[in-house]
Design an enzyme around this catalytic site. Structure first.
Site, mmCIF file in Angstrom:
data_model
loop_
_atom_site.group_PDB
_atom_site.id
_atom_site.type_symbol
_atom_site.label_atom_id
_atom_site.label_comp_id
_atom_site.label_asym_id
_atom_site.label_seq_id
_atom_site.Cartn_x
_atom_site.Cartn_y
_atom_site.Cartn_z
ATOM 1 C CB CYS A 89 -1.050 0.114 1.175
ATOM 2 S SG CYS A 89 -2.030 1.144 1.396
ATOM 3 C CG HIS A 131 -5.720 -1.957 -1.617
ATOM 4 N ND1 HIS A 131 -4.735 -2.400 -0.847
ATOM 5 C CD2 HIS A 131 -5.303 -0.643 -1.544
ATOM 6 C CE1 HIS A 131 -3.919 -1.785 -0.307
ATOM 7 N NE2 HIS A 131 -4.219 -0.396 -0.837
ATOM 8 C CD GLU A 132 -6.596 1.887 -3.972
ATOM 9 O OE1 GLU A 132 -6.718 2.693 -3.458
ATOM 10 O OE2 GLU A 132 -5.383 1.292 -4.314
ATOM 11 C CG HIS A 135 -7.304 2.746 1.053
ATOM 12 N ND1 HIS A 135 -6.840 2.951 2.045
ATOM 13 C CD2 HIS A 135 -6.372 2.546 0.007
ATOM 14 C CE1 HIS A 135 -5.277 2.696 1.876
ATOM 15 N NE2 HIS A 135 -5.136 2.266 0.620
#
Length: 163
Positions: A89, A131-132, A135
């Site tokens: 990351c 993953h995004e 976030h």
């Protein structure tokens, strides 16, 4: 627009759920331009708005030469058994840990014209979508690690020069 500095693990913006984008204006257009510029830096697969200090639901991706973005993304389908894949990351620089991810992901969002956009894929694209989106939900990938890897990861973070 230049690429923007990346916020590092421990910054409160990374653990805060991002707000939906209610209307497209010059600020949102500028944000998307910054996300695109930021993700084009060598070695980057995705950048979420919170990683550049903006608590709005948008991210960019750059996988296999395809650069794009989603506004107000949501994961609408995951498929396959989760497997651990090495993941890093930008907000946790220099550290990679086995992270459980589904091998297929499909996300829905909109573009700057308000049109629905569907992005789906396997491998790195599936990983980047998960993953995004995490976030934007205030989740840094370290929270997804299995306990035995999380202990090692947190130790490495505490010992890193940037923390």
């Amino acid at each position: 627009m230049p690429d923007r500095p990346i916020r590092l693990y421990g910054d409160p913006v990374l653990s805060t759920v991002s707000d939906p984008i209610d209307r497209i204006d010059d600020g949102v257009r500028g944000l998307v331009a910054d996300l695109i510029d930021s993700v084009k830096v060598e070695g980057r697969a995705g950048v979420a708005a919170c990683q550049i200090g903006v608590g709005l639901r948008a991210f960019s991706y750059n996988v296999d030469g395809v650069v794009g973005y989603l506004i107000n993304p949501e994961i609408i389908e995951l498929d396959g058994e989760k497997t651990e894949i090495d993941e890093g990351c930008l907000s946790v620089p220099g550290l990679w840990f086995p992270t459980p991810r589904h091998p297929y992901a499909k996300a829905r969002g909109t573009d700057l014209d308000g049109n629905e956009v569907i992005v789906e894929g396997t491998g790195t694209l599936a990983q980047a979508l998960q993953h995004e989106t995490d976030h934007l939900d205030g989740i840094v990938y370290l929270k997804r690690l299995l306990p035995e890897h999380r202990r090692d990861a947190m130790r490495a973070v505490r010992e890193s020069e940037w923390f």
